[in-house]
Design an enzyme around this catalytic site. Structure first.
Site, PDB file in Angstrom:
ATOM      1  N   LYS A  11      13.442 -43.973  48.317  1.00  0.00           N
ATOM      2  CA  LYS A  11      13.348 -44.476  46.912  1.00  0.00           C
ATOM      3  C   LYS A  11      14.609 -45.347  46.517  1.00  0.00           C
ATOM      4  CE  LYS A  11      10.695 -40.050  45.962  1.00  0.00           C
ATOM      5  NZ  LYS A  11      10.796 -38.893  45.154  1.00  0.00           N
ATOM      6  N   TYR A  51       1.474 -42.037  42.318  1.00  0.00           N
ATOM      7  CA  TYR A  51       1.788 -40.689  41.733  1.00  0.00           C
ATOM      8  C   TYR A  51       0.721 -40.107  41.000  1.00  0.00           C
ATOM      9  CZ  TYR A  51       6.420 -40.385  44.264  1.00  0.00           C
ATOM     10  OH  TYR A  51       7.360 -40.182  45.152  1.00  0.00           O
ATOM     11  N   PHE A  59       7.164 -34.405  34.170  1.00  0.00           N
ATOM     12  CA  PHE A  59       8.114 -35.230  34.787  1.00  0.00           C
ATOM     13  C   PHE A  59       7.314 -36.501  35.103  1.00  0.00           C
ATOM     14  CE2 PHE A  59       6.725 -32.252  38.249  1.00  0.00           C
ATOM     15  CZ  PHE A  59       6.249 -33.352  38.959  1.00  0.00           C
ATOM     16  N   ARG A  87       8.434 -34.023  56.689  1.00  0.00           N
ATOM     17  CA  ARG A  87       8.995 -33.084  55.522  1.00  0.00           C
ATOM     18  C   ARG A  87      10.067 -32.164  55.811  1.00  0.00           C
ATOM     19  NH1 ARG A  87       6.302 -34.172  50.544  1.00  0.00           N
ATOM     20  NH2 ARG A  87       7.650 -32.036  49.823  1.00  0.00           N
ATOM     21  N   THR A  93      12.119 -30.545  47.676  1.00  0.00           N
ATOM     22  CA  THR A  93      12.162 -31.618  46.715  1.00  0.00           C
ATOM     23  C   THR A  93      13.545 -31.615  45.824  1.00  0.00           C
ATOM     24  OG1 THR A  93       9.960 -31.053  46.475  1.00  0.00           O
ATOM     25  CG2 THR A  93      10.912 -32.455  44.546  1.00  0.00           C
ATOM     26  N   ARG A 104      17.489 -35.160  52.098  1.00  0.00           N
ATOM     27  CA  ARG A 104      17.621 -34.929  50.543  1.00  0.00           C
ATOM     28  C   ARG A 104      19.237 -34.373  50.421  1.00  0.00           C
ATOM     29  NH1 ARG A 104      11.526 -33.661  48.933  1.00  0.00           N
ATOM     30  NH2 ARG A 104      11.093 -35.690  47.988  1.00  0.00           N
ATOM     31  N   ASN A 114      15.897 -38.316  44.367  1.00  0.00           N
ATOM     32  CA  ASN A 114      15.697 -37.505  45.604  1.00  0.00           C
ATOM     33  C   ASN A 114      15.514 -38.116  46.786  1.00  0.00           C
ATOM     34  OD1 ASN A 114      13.301 -37.730  45.358  1.00  0.00           O
ATOM     35  ND2 ASN A 114      12.622 -35.384  45.137  1.00  0.00           N
ATOM     36  N   HIS A 117      10.398 -39.951  49.615  1.00  0.00           N
ATOM     37  CA  HIS A 117       8.909 -39.496  49.780  1.00  0.00           C
ATOM     38  C   HIS A 117       8.188 -39.241  51.001  1.00  0.00           C
ATOM     39  CE1 HIS A 117       4.728 -39.056  48.511  1.00  0.00           C
ATOM     40  NE2 HIS A 117       4.452 -39.809  49.302  1.00  0.00           N
ATOM     41  N   GLU A 128      -2.289 -42.561  51.249  1.00  0.00           N
ATOM     42  CA  GLU A 128      -1.065 -43.268  50.971  1.00  0.00           C
ATOM     43  C   GLU A 128      -0.650 -44.385  51.757  1.00  0.00           C
ATOM     44  OE1 GLU A 128       0.846 -39.376  48.870  1.00  0.00           O
ATOM     45  OE2 GLU A 128       2.004 -40.370  50.793  1.00  0.00           O
TER      46      GLU A 128
HETATM   47  P1  IDP Z   1       7.735 -33.892  47.007  1.00  0.00           P
HETATM   48  O1  IDP Z   1       8.429 -35.428  46.793  1.00  0.00           O
HETATM   49  O2  IDP Z   1       8.879 -32.940  47.595  1.00  0.00           O
HETATM   50  O3  IDP Z   1       6.462 -33.910  47.622  1.00  0.00           O
HETATM   51  P2  IDP Z   1       6.367 -33.348  44.582  1.00  0.00           P
HETATM   52  O4  IDP Z   1       6.057 -32.083  43.971  1.00  0.00           O
HETATM   53  O5  IDP Z   1       5.037 -33.970  45.136  1.00  0.00           O
HETATM   54  O6  IDP Z   1       7.834 -33.361  45.610  1.00  0.00           O
HETATM   55  O7  IDP Z   1       6.909 -34.322  43.270  1.00  0.00           O
HETATM   56  C1  IDP Z   1       6.690 -35.845  43.536  1.00  0.00           C
HETATM   57  C2  IDP Z   1       8.175 -36.103  42.888  1.00  0.00           C
HETATM   58  O8  IDP Z   1       8.323 -36.072  41.312  1.00  0.00           O
HETATM   59  C3  IDP Z   1       9.258 -35.653  43.526  1.00  0.00           C
HETATM   60  O9  IDP Z   1       9.901 -36.061  44.960  1.00  0.00           O
HETATM   61  C4  IDP Z   1      10.580 -35.812  42.211  1.00  0.00           C
HETATM   62  O10 IDP Z   1      11.026 -36.998  42.519  1.00  0.00           O
HETATM   63  C5  IDP Z   1       9.427 -35.473  41.207  1.00  0.00           C
HETATM   64  N1  IDP Z   1       9.555 -34.223  40.530  1.00  0.00           N
HETATM   65  C6  IDP Z   1       8.936 -33.260  41.098  1.00  0.00           C
HETATM   66  N2  IDP Z   1       9.230 -32.086  40.492  1.00  0.00           N
HETATM   67  C7  IDP Z   1      10.024 -32.436  39.577  1.00  0.00           C
HETATM   68  C8  IDP Z   1      10.539 -31.812  38.439  1.00  0.00           C
HETATM   69  O11 IDP Z   1      10.508 -30.431  38.017  1.00  0.00           O
HETATM   70  N3  IDP Z   1      11.523 -32.642  37.501  1.00  0.00           N
HETATM   71  C9  IDP Z   1      11.759 -33.969  37.719  1.00  0.00           C
HETATM   72  N4  IDP Z   1      11.124 -34.374  38.753  1.00  0.00           N
HETATM   73  C10 IDP Z   1      10.336 -33.846  39.577  1.00  0.00           C
HETATM   74 MG    MG Z   2       4.411 -34.706  47.086  1.00  0.00          MG
END
Ligand code: IDP
Ligand code: MG
Length: 142
Positions: A11, A51, A59, A87, A93, A104, A114, A117, A128
């Site tokens: 990212k 996304y 968010f 993962r 996350t 991370r 973070n 992805h 994807e």
């Molecule tokens: P992941 O990237 O670990 O798969 P996902 O739940 O798929 O997590 O969420 C996608 C992205 O959205 C996350 O990597 C993060 O950047 C953002 N995100 C997820 N949850 C939150 C939140 O509660 N607040 C702000 N950003 C979030």
């Molecule tokens: Mg995800």
């Protein structure tokens, strides 16, 4: 276990920190091979579509803004159990909850910024990968 492919994105925060090589090194030293890659600066439309599964989440707007804040590095990784392995290497996350030694935990600042992805299942990985790479640009086995 089987050989799988997964989509990974470094990212904008991690690209700006100049740690693409360090993150690639984690993939390579853990049995994941880069079989396609490109740098791109996503448009709002591209980031929003990628996304799309999160579009009803509170968010979503911040996530899209962050993903278009700078260039990203996009890659297909291949290896044994690649989806789960990636993962595991990424960590949780929220970097504050990520295990020490994960990407991370080591390179990310916040749940928004973070660092990486990674696809979360075979079905999403297929979608994807196809979103970013035409099949002719994935160089496995050549
Ligand atoms: P992941 O990237 O670990 O798969 P996902 O739940 O798929 O997590 O969420 C996608 C992205 O959205 C996350 O990597 C993060 O950047 C953002 N995100 C997820 N949850 C939150 C939140 O509660 N607040 C702000 N950003 C979030
Ligand atoms: Mg995800």
């Amino acid at each position: 276990m089987a050989i799988q492919r997964t989509l990974s994105i470094i990212k904008p925060d991690a690209v700006a920190k100049n740690v693409i090589g360090k993150i690639y090194s984690r993939f390579e030293s853990n049995g994941l091979k880069v079989i396609a890659s490109k740098m791109a600066w996503l448009s709002p439309q591209e980031a929003g579509e990628f996304y799309g599964v999160h579009k009803e989440r509170p968010f979503f707007k911040d996530l899209v803004s962050f993903m278009i804040s700078g260039p990203v590095m996009i890659q297909v990784l291949e290896g044994e159990d690649a989806i789960t392995k990636n993962r595991d290497l990424m960590g949780a996350t929220d970097p504050k909850k990520a295990e020490p030694g994960t990407i991370r935990a080591d390179f990310a600042e916040s749940i928004d910024a973070n660092a990486v992805h990674g696809s979360d299942a075979e079905e999403t990985a297929r979608g994807e990968i196809a979103f970013f790479f035409p099949a002719m640009n994935v160089y496995a086995g050549r």
